[in-house]
Motif scaffolding. Sequence first.
Motif, PDB file in Angstrom:
ATOM      1  N   LEU A  36       0.832  -1.258   0.052  1.00 15.33           N
ATOM      2  CA  LEU A  36      -0.141  -0.200   0.032  1.00 15.33           C
ATOM      3  C   LEU A  36       0.930   1.314   0.081  1.00 15.33           C
ATOM      4  O   LEU A  36       0.493   2.319   0.304  1.00 15.33           O
ATOM      5  CB  LEU A  36      -0.825   0.048   1.241  1.00 15.33           C
ATOM      6  CG  LEU A  36      -1.852  -1.270   1.275  1.00 15.33           C
ATOM      7  CD1 LEU A  36      -2.778  -1.142   2.662  1.00 15.33           C
ATOM      8  CD2 LEU A  36      -2.817  -1.103   0.079  1.00 15.33           C
ATOM      9  N   GLU A  37       2.271   1.137  -0.195  1.00 19.77           N
ATOM     10  CA  GLU A  37       2.824   2.288  -0.325  1.00 19.77           C
ATOM     11  C   GLU A  37       3.288   2.908  -1.686  1.00 19.77           C
ATOM     12  O   GLU A  37       4.216   3.449  -1.905  1.00 19.77           O
ATOM     13  CB  GLU A  37       4.514   1.764   0.115  1.00 19.77           C
ATOM     14  CG  GLU A  37       4.362   1.227   1.485  1.00 19.77           C
ATOM     15  CD  GLU A  37       3.837   2.232   2.614  1.00 19.77           C
ATOM     16  OE1 GLU A  37       4.282   3.167   2.659  1.00 19.77           O
ATOM     17  OE2 GLU A  37       3.124   1.857   3.555  1.00 19.77           O
ATOM     18  N   SER A  84      -7.794  -3.522   3.342  1.00 15.33           N
ATOM     19  CA  SER A  84      -6.767  -2.894   3.726  1.00 15.33           C
ATOM     20  C   SER A  84      -6.808  -1.352   3.368  1.00 15.33           C
ATOM     21  O   SER A  84      -6.288  -0.687   4.040  1.00 15.33           O
ATOM     22  CB  SER A  84      -5.452  -3.371   3.285  1.00 15.33           C
ATOM     23  OG  SER A  84      -5.758  -4.807   3.219  1.00 15.33           O
ATOM     24  N   ALA A  85      -6.987  -1.092   2.218  1.00 17.71           N
ATOM     25  CA  ALA A  85      -6.844   0.368   1.633  1.00 17.71           C
ATOM     26  C   ALA A  85      -7.976   1.331   2.580  1.00 17.71           C
ATOM     27  O   ALA A  85      -7.757   2.385   2.851  1.00 17.71           O
ATOM     28  CB  ALA A  85      -7.415   0.472   0.099  1.00 17.71           C
ATOM     29  N   MET A  99      -7.532   8.173   0.035  1.00 17.68           N
ATOM     30  CA  MET A  99      -7.019   6.911  -0.763  1.00 17.68           C
ATOM     31  C   MET A  99      -5.689   7.360  -1.599  1.00 17.68           C
ATOM     32  O   MET A  99      -5.114   6.312  -1.977  1.00 17.68           O
ATOM     33  CB  MET A  99      -7.913   6.414  -1.804  1.00 17.68           C
ATOM     34  CG  MET A  99      -9.157   5.896  -0.986  1.00 17.68           C
ATOM     35  SD  MET A  99      -8.791   4.468  -0.123  1.00 17.68           S
ATOM     36  CE  MET A  99     -10.054   4.358   1.134  1.00 17.68           C
ATOM     37  N   LYS A 113      -2.731   4.820  -1.809  1.00 25.37           N
ATOM     38  CA  LYS A 113      -3.093   3.491  -1.312  1.00 25.37           C
ATOM     39  C   LYS A 113      -3.944   2.689  -2.340  1.00 25.37           C
ATOM     40  O   LYS A 113      -4.211   1.371  -2.237  1.00 25.37           O
ATOM     41  CB  LYS A 113      -4.134   3.673  -0.164  1.00 25.37           C
ATOM     42  CG  LYS A 113      -3.554   4.216   0.956  1.00 25.37           C
ATOM     43  CD  LYS A 113      -4.652   4.416   2.160  1.00 25.37           C
ATOM     44  CE  LYS A 113      -3.909   4.888   3.248  1.00 25.37           C
ATOM     45  NZ  LYS A 113      -4.925   5.177   4.501  1.00 25.37           N
ATOM     46  N   THR A 149     -12.027   6.373   3.641  1.00 21.17           N
ATOM     47  CA  THR A 149     -11.742   5.779   4.785  1.00 21.17           C
ATOM     48  C   THR A 149     -12.590   5.072   5.578  1.00 21.17           C
ATOM     49  O   THR A 149     -13.636   6.033   5.816  1.00 21.17           O
ATOM     50  CB  THR A 149     -10.265   6.416   5.519  1.00 21.17           C
ATOM     51  OG1 THR A 149      -9.464   6.882   4.580  1.00 21.17           O
ATOM     52  CG2 THR A 149      -9.903   5.766   6.807  1.00 21.17           C
TER      53      THR A 149
END
Length: 357
Positions: A5-6, A59-60, A167, A170, A151
Amino acid sequence: MEDNLERINTIVADGCRREAILQAAGILRTGGLVAFPTETVYGLGADALSKKAAGKIYSAKGRPSDNPLIVHVADVKAVYELAEYVPDKAEMLMEAFWPGPLTIILPKKEVVPDETTGGLNTVALRMPSHPVALDMIKASGLYIAAPSANTSGRPSPTEAAHVAEDMNGKIDMILDGGAVGIGIESTIVDLTGACPTILRPGFITKQMLENIIGFVEIDVALKENESNIRPKAPGMKYTHYAPKGEMTIVEASNTGDMNLRIVEKINELVSEKMKAGCNVAVIATSENADLYKCQNVLVVGERTSGETIAAKLYGTLRKCDDLSVDYIYSEAFHTGELGSAIMNRLLKAAGHRVIKV
Ligand code: AMP
Ligand code: MG
């Protein structure tokens, strides 16, 4: 496609351009995440039949894993591929309201993974009417699992900029389709029980559903004073749509000059908090805007226009965060046919904090 997610940046592209749709479709086919406009709010899409891709959505967003995703399809035929059984009432509702802001819950086929349905043996299905959403789903050749592209816990995004706020870095791509039309999420109807039941109110009202299929129940957890009952739509139990500041709704009982009492009470609360050095905002209808003595009066629309209030509600809640507001006081908006859907979101955003005057 990268798995972590980086990502430094997320691609943002004009959703009306064919190349952008094709790029999004390619990302989805290789297991990536694409945010896209629908007529209700922006969705965060992934391949609904891939455990890994669906898992990335959680996850995001920071979404609890027991909160299932809605599967978006581009035609009615897809429903027979994903649902074990399609009752007559489902067919009648699809015929009447698809493509559009209605999600139906049906028993799922084996092919739909538990990662998509939060472990339930049912699946939520919707065919959106937004042309960018439909084009993207068709171009991908997939079924697209997509919750709102915010989120977890924050207000749902109604513009591409809201998605980017939450986001960026992400997810792989955002298709920008401008501001959405409706502004609150789809109506959810459960068709797996003896009686069709509304699990989440939305633009398609109880009356509209009943005109097509006869009597429709409302999940008991949605009824007033039932905020302690566990809702049948798992996601409805979580704090949602909430701005960072503490929000309170001021509502009048139906006697005398209701409006005046609401304005007086809100002004009193605002004055107390401002004296204590807090940053305060009022969420108001345009008719009342000038009556408030507050530095931040955020107007959601005319008292008589549920459509405008729904369309502006989440953007207004996000604006409170932009202004770093500590306390928010909102009028109640029991406006017309959309009143119950709007108040459902507003009450959640306020953590059910209501003052009656
Ligand atoms: P969102 O797309 O973020 O608005 O979230 C989807 C909503 O649909 C959540 O409130 C979920 O709990 C609900 N939902 C999705 N699938 C199901 C299902 N199979 N049964 C009941 N509710 C569902
Ligand atoms: Mg959501």
